[in-house]
Scaffold this motif. Sequence first.
Motif, PDB file in Angstrom:
ATOM      1  N   UNK A  79       0.856  -1.188   0.000  1.00 21.92           N
ATOM      2  CA  UNK A  79       0.000   0.000   0.000  1.00 21.92           C
ATOM      3  C   UNK A  79       0.887   1.231   0.000  1.00 21.92           C
ATOM      4  N   UNK A  80       0.642   2.144  -0.946  1.00 27.32           N
ATOM      5  CA  UNK A  80       1.450   3.350  -1.087  1.00 27.32           C
ATOM      6  C   UNK A  80       0.535   4.562  -0.993  1.00 27.32           C
ATOM      7  N   UNK A  81       0.910   5.490  -0.113  1.00 31.00           N
ATOM      8  CA  UNK A  81       0.104   6.690   0.119  1.00 31.00           C
ATOM      9  C   UNK A  81       0.947   7.911  -0.199  1.00 31.00           C
ATOM     10  N   UNK A  82       0.360   8.816  -0.964  1.00 34.47           N
ATOM     11  CA  UNK A  82       1.038  10.075  -1.287  1.00 34.47           C
ATOM     12  C   UNK A  82       0.061  11.224  -1.040  1.00 34.47           C
ATOM     13  N   UNK A  83       0.473  12.138  -0.170  1.00 30.47           N
ATOM     14  CA  UNK A  83      -0.343  13.309   0.175  1.00 30.47           C
ATOM     15  C   UNK A  83       0.441  14.558  -0.199  1.00 30.47           C
ATOM     16  N   UNK A 127       8.406  15.536  -1.056  1.00 32.68           N
ATOM     17  CA  UNK A 127       7.383  15.596  -0.020  1.00 32.68           C
ATOM     18  C   UNK A 127       7.945  16.248   1.233  1.00 32.68           C
ATOM     19  N   UNK A 128       7.243  17.234   1.758  1.00 31.68           N
ATOM     20  CA  UNK A 128       7.681  17.937   2.958  1.00 31.68           C
ATOM     21  C   UNK A 128       7.407  17.077   4.185  1.00 31.68           C
ATOM     22  N   UNK A 129       8.053  17.453   5.279  1.00 29.57           N
ATOM     23  CA  UNK A 129       7.943  16.638   6.483  1.00 29.57           C
ATOM     24  C   UNK A 129       6.510  16.558   6.990  1.00 29.57           C
ATOM     25  N   UNK A 130       5.802  17.674   7.016  1.00 24.68           N
ATOM     26  CA  UNK A 130       4.435  17.618   7.527  1.00 24.68           C
ATOM     27  C   UNK A 130       3.519  16.854   6.577  1.00 24.68           C
ATOM     28  N   UNK A 131       3.850  16.802   5.292  1.00 19.95           N
ATOM     29  CA  UNK A 131       3.090  15.975   4.362  1.00 19.95           C
ATOM     30  C   UNK A 131       3.367  14.493   4.609  1.00 19.95           C
ATOM     31  N   UNK A 178      -0.818  -4.313  -5.678  1.00 16.54           N
ATOM     32  CA  UNK A 178      -0.311  -2.998  -5.282  1.00 16.54           C
ATOM     33  C   UNK A 178      -1.444  -1.980  -5.316  1.00 16.54           C
ATOM     34  N   UNK A 179      -1.561  -1.233  -4.239  1.00 16.88           N
ATOM     35  CA  UNK A 179      -2.628  -0.250  -4.087  1.00 16.88           C
ATOM     36  C   UNK A 179      -1.998   1.107  -3.819  1.00 16.88           C
ATOM     37  N   UNK A 180      -2.444   2.099  -4.547  1.00 17.53           N
ATOM     38  CA  UNK A 180      -1.898   3.451  -4.404  1.00 17.53           C
ATOM     39  C   UNK A 180      -3.025   4.425  -4.100  1.00 17.53           C
ATOM     40  N   UNK A 181      -2.794   5.239  -3.082  1.00 19.42           N
ATOM     41  CA  UNK A 181      -3.739   6.276  -2.679  1.00 19.42           C
ATOM     42  C   UNK A 181      -3.069   7.626  -2.877  1.00 19.42           C
ATOM     43  N   UNK A 182      -3.663   8.460  -3.709  1.00 19.56           N
ATOM     44  CA  UNK A 182      -3.175   9.814  -3.950  1.00 19.56           C
ATOM     45  C   UNK A 182      -4.159  10.799  -3.347  1.00 19.56           C
ATOM     46  N   UNK A 183      -3.652  11.703  -2.550  1.00 22.88           N
ATOM     47  CA  UNK A 183      -4.504  12.696  -1.888  1.00 22.88           C
ATOM     48  C   UNK A 183      -3.896  14.072  -2.095  1.00 22.88           C
ATOM     49  N   UNK A 184      -4.658  14.972  -2.679  1.00 22.80           N
ATOM     50  CA  UNK A 184      -4.177  16.322  -2.981  1.00 22.80           C
ATOM     51  C   UNK A 184      -5.120  17.353  -2.388  1.00 22.80           C
ATOM     52  N   UNK A 185      -4.538  18.389  -1.814  1.00 23.11           N
ATOM     53  CA  UNK A 185      -5.331  19.528  -1.336  1.00 23.11           C
ATOM     54  C   UNK A 185      -5.469  20.496  -2.500  1.00 23.11           C
ATOM     55  N   UNK A 186      -6.683  20.620  -3.014  1.00 26.41           N
ATOM     56  CA  UNK A 186      -6.937  21.480  -4.163  1.00 26.41           C
ATOM     57  C   UNK A 186      -7.355  22.886  -3.768  1.00 26.41           C
ATOM     58  N   UNK A 187      -7.919  23.033  -2.587  1.00 28.15           N
ATOM     59  CA  UNK A 187      -8.356  24.352  -2.114  1.00 28.15           C
ATOM     60  C   UNK A 187      -8.250  24.373  -0.601  1.00 28.15           C
ATOM     61  N   UNK A 188      -7.786  25.502  -0.065  1.00 27.47           N
ATOM     62  CA  UNK A 188      -7.618  25.636   1.381  1.00 27.47           C
ATOM     63  C   UNK A 188      -8.047  27.030   1.796  1.00 27.47           C
ATOM     64  N   UNK A 189      -8.957  27.074   2.759  1.00 29.73           N
ATOM     65  CA  UNK A 189      -9.510  28.361   3.188  1.00 29.73           C
ATOM     66  C   UNK A 189      -8.820  28.932   4.412  1.00 29.73           C
TER      67      UNK A 189
END
Length: 908
Positions: free
Chosen positions: A131-135, A156-160, A182-193
């Motif tokens: 399992x691979x995770x990328x944020x 990738x930054x430390x807090x990411x 193999x499973x990959x999870x991609x998570x992106x912040x597209x908008x932040x208020x």
Amino acid sequence: MLTSPSNALHSTPHFWPIRRSRLLLRPRNFPCFHSGGGNFCSLSLLSARSGPSRFRIRALAGPDASEDGGLAFPNHVSVKIPFGNREILVDTGLMGRQASSAVTVTDGETIVYTSVCLADVPSEPSDFLPLYVHYQERFSAVGRTSGGFFKREGRTKDHEVLICRLIDRPLRPTMPKGFYNETQILSWVLSYDGLHAPDALAVTSAGIAVALSEVPNSKAVAGVRVGLIGGEFIVNPTVKEMEESQLDLFLAGTDSAILTIEGYSNFLPEEMLVKAVKVGQDAVQATCTAIEALAKKHGKAKMVDAIRLPPPELYKHVKELAGEELSKALQIKSKIARRKAITSLEEKVLTILTEKGYVIDEAAFGTTEAQPELLEDEDEDEEVVPEGEVDQGDVHIRPIPRKPIPLLFSEVDVKLVFKEVSSKLLRRRIVEGGKRSDGRTPDGIRPINSRCGLLPRAHGSSLFTRGETQALAVVTLGDKQMAQRIDNLEGSDEYKRFYLQYTFPPSSVGEVGRIGAPGRREIGHGTLAERALETILPGDDDFPYTIRVESTILESNGSSSMASVCGGCLALQDAGVPVKCSVAGIAMGMVWDTEEFGGDGSPLILSDITGAEDASGDMDFKVAGNEDGVTAFQMDIKVGGITLDIMEKALIQAKAGRRHILAEMAKCSPPPMLSLSKYAPLIHIMKVHPSKVYSLIGSGGKKVKSIIEESGVEAIDMQDDGTVKIMANDIASLERAKAIISGLTMVPAVGDIYRNCEIKSMAPYGAFVEIAPGREGLCHVSELSAEWLAKPEDAYNIGDRIDVKLIEVNEKGQLRLSVRALLPESESDKGSQKQPPTGGDSTKSSPRKYVNPSLKDRAATTGASGDELVWKKKDVRRASGGDKPMKSNSSSNEEDRGSLVNGEATIS
């Protein structure tokens, strides 16, 4: 209207997009007629006039075409689900439709996109789920670009990385054994208020995406954050609310159990922590229930057929081959010796089961069916019949004993089964015998030894050893230039004045490995230890240093991150950092199902777990704090989850373990220095008027650079509020910098007297006198003496020291000084060229205080009149033509003169 083929498709507004697969025929260079309206476009292809035949083709509208000409999304689902004290919007089927599942989750104006993809073919089986995770937090989410040289998001930054771990850890326990796609999870912040944090939202978004995908997970997962504000627990507080919170708790789980918790607090008692977890668990249950309902209605079929497990009979074969020897190897106390014995035994089992083959004991496992071997008699004419048929007299059968067929298994299956058998044998020994591999009881703590001051040139150092786990902690002190800059979505430059860097070299476990950039595990462990120590540090005003702690693991056999907490605390004390108290950390483990191993069925909690107990156990719960409260905690579960009662029991047992460790740390020998090292830099804080900051900096920083060069200090840091920090390696340079800055920022007043001031330079119109370090004023040639001078050099030279009085400050802040104003009345009247000011409010001003910062060792003269002052005599030479009589316009009125009283200038 007849149109050409070149513009027929572009000039017609009613022509829908054509899928090439839908075109039945398209002859070249044929004219076509436009047929208006409808959901399709008709093209009439005309043949030659002589031919009677006609034919027509039609471009049909595809299934993705809508009535208004745009693409339709028939699988688009938009639903709101509870998320703490508010609701979040979940959209799926609109973006990322080629992924196994993709969702966008919206909280306020914060939007997180998450996709899940699986490999079509399973990878080689292993004991670790692929399992691979990328944020990633994209700066476009706040309308910015990266502040570095490369404007594209890169490493990738430390807090990411920390958020990647938050997503990964709760999902793994819900995955079935034997699933190797193999499973990959991609998570992106597209908008932040800037108000709704994206981390807990990303974990929940990943849980929704996995639930809707083909991944055969057992339960839906969601995550929340819990804060303690004003004595009240708040689920998913805003970023502003978290600034006042005494607790930062992240919790993830299912609708029935807790999977992971991580957080930091200000010495929060264990009872309050359990209450916070209960509040978070209730919120997670509501969210998971809504996710389960969404997945049941719109989720894809799970890939249950892809699960591949080792053959069940392999467990029996491994136990028969290695059971007794493996039990003895697990009782070896030394980690290296135990590992070598188990590895040797594993190789033996692998050789038998994968190369030679395992011969089944027929008495134990029964006979295997084999084809009978038919043998002919010596006489070729005789007929041989199969066994079991009737003997006619002319045929006979000679039975031959059958040989057992060796069984061969794959190497991967054997390794997986061997590891699981080892784990079960270790658990059985702990539950049945009450003893662990090193002979301790379940709540026993390994022997502890600690010492400080190992590195003489370091600002602070300590060596903490607990059993076979050892951490070397080193503290370095510096100024703001040593602070860690953080580039995040908040938009403002953020600097960390304290950070801990954790290093786990392969030599710590006696192995050979690659050395490179820190991995996700090192970043996670370092952050946990950092947050555990951050609570005990003094404020910036009390200790204006940037603090860096390096924790290098020299030996590792479990709980190395908690050893970093203990060693880091001792190193901070050795560096002279005035910490609030001492803190320690401990790692707790668990055997979940004790009934299988001869227990009563209740979970067994283990204190201070080793590496083998971590790998074979069901929980890794790290807790750090002092005797009364918790500062940091992190829990990972390898089973389906735990209850609040189990977690409360683990916290109470961890508290007793922390107290024991703190008592052992107090026996540190040699003890911490508790004072600054002689090699540590000196930092002094000054407060100046905010309006003086720019004058200290100067144009392009020239002034502050000259101060650093002249005084010899290391650095000077200035803030807009007037705070000035001076860092130096010795007291002498620090005092020089203080004097220069004091002189540059002081506010002089007319009437102040400055003694023993040096003449720095000469000009035809006067002399420039330094009244304070870095602060000069002009003494006009007419004010240098009571007699007339043609040029300053006629009376003084550069480097001479004189006493001056401040007589004027102009609009630009430039100072005008006078020697003549300090001369006795008789000398001052003699040859005076100007009428002294008389009358007015200036003659009624209050007495001015004498200022002399450059001569701190001069004793103040008290109780004496001005006539008792000893004046420095100087020979005054007359310039050429000086024999011409001077006009004197001065008055001899003694009441209008400044008189010297007790060494101070008083204007009466």
